[in-house]
Design a protein around this motif. Structure first.
Motif, PDB file in Angstrom:
ATOM      1  N   SER A 112       1.079  -1.143  -0.052  1.00  0.00           N
ATOM      2  CA  SER A 112      -0.010   0.033  -0.064  1.00  0.00           C
ATOM      3  C   SER A 112       0.925   1.241   0.034  1.00  0.00           C
ATOM      4  O   SER A 112       1.586   1.549   1.005  1.00  0.00           O
ATOM      5  N   GLN A 113       0.751   2.005  -0.950  1.00  0.00           N
ATOM      6  CA  GLN A 113       1.305   3.028  -0.875  1.00  0.00           C
ATOM      7  C   GLN A 113       0.666   4.548  -0.616  1.00  0.00           C
ATOM      8  O   GLN A 113      -0.817   4.435  -0.745  1.00  0.00           O
ATOM      9  N   ASN A 114       1.199   5.253   0.271  1.00  0.00           N
ATOM     10  CA  ASN A 114       0.478   6.176   1.017  1.00  0.00           C
ATOM     11  C   ASN A 114       0.639   7.345  -0.033  1.00  0.00           C
ATOM     12  O   ASN A 114       1.809   7.588  -0.631  1.00  0.00           O
ATOM     13  N   PRO A 115      -0.488   8.219  -0.358  1.00  0.00           N
ATOM     14  CA  PRO A 115      -0.361   9.158  -1.414  1.00  0.00           C
ATOM     15  C   PRO A 115       0.453  10.273  -0.724  1.00  0.00           C
ATOM     16  O   PRO A 115       0.694  10.433   0.767  1.00  0.00           O
ATOM     17  N   PRO A 116       1.155  11.021  -1.646  1.00  0.00           N
ATOM     18  CA  PRO A 116       2.023  12.351  -0.816  1.00  0.00           C
ATOM     19  C   PRO A 116       1.130  13.191   0.011  1.00  0.00           C
ATOM     20  O   PRO A 116       0.082  13.489  -0.244  1.00  0.00           O
ATOM     21  N   GLN A 117       1.572  13.532   1.180  1.00  0.00           N
ATOM     22  CA  GLN A 117       1.089  14.442   2.010  1.00  0.00           C
ATOM     23  C   GLN A 117       0.821  15.885   1.417  1.00  0.00           C
ATOM     24  O   GLN A 117       1.550  16.229   0.803  1.00  0.00           O
ATOM     25  N   ARG A 118      -0.362  16.417   1.374  1.00  0.00           N
ATOM     26  CA  ARG A 118      -0.551  17.472   0.956  1.00  0.00           C
ATOM     27  C   ARG A 118      -0.004  18.674   1.713  1.00  0.00           C
ATOM     28  O   ARG A 118      -0.094  18.690   3.101  1.00  0.00           O
TER      29      ARG A 118
END
Length: 130
Positions: free
Chosen positions: A2-8
């Protein structure tokens, strides 16, 4: 996997402004080309202000003899035995000169205050102080 989306990351205009103010202060302190241009701009503004006010003062002072030349009866007029031209040049000119100087100091200080607000960094805006 599971890849975490880049934090905004939120970009705030005030944060960039603080960084720009610090950079501007460094430019002036290190006397770089940009800092030199900023200081020359302040000096040019104050010189222009002085020249404009000085020219206005010269116009007012020169207008008195020109008025007497254009209207000779004004030269003959007296108040308490003193000619009006001497009263205008000897008594009334000094408050005008003083007020012109006072106006110059006030406007030059305003220009310096504006310059310092551009250059000076306030630590609260950068986030480093109380």
């Amino acid at each position: 996997m599971s890849q975490n989306p880049p934090q905004r990351e939120r970009v705030v205009l005030a944060q960039r402004r603080g960084a720009r103010m610090v950079r501007t202060r460094v430019e002036v302190q290190e006397q770089t080309e940009i800092g030199d241009a900023l200081v020359r701009g302040l000096m040019r503004a104050q010189l222009g202000l002085g020249l404009r006010l000085g020219l206005g003062l010269v116009v007012v002072v020169v207008a008195i003899p020109l008025l007497v030349f254009a209207f000779p009866e004004v030269a003959a007029a007296t108040v308490f035995g003193i000619r009006v031209t001497w009263i205008a040049l000897g008594l009334l000119a000094y408050p005008v000169i003083y007020l012109t100087g006072l106006l110059y100091v006030r406007l030059a200080e305003n220009a310096e205050r504006d310059f310092m607000s551009l250059v000076d960094d306030e630590e609260s805006e950068v986030g480093g102080g109380p």
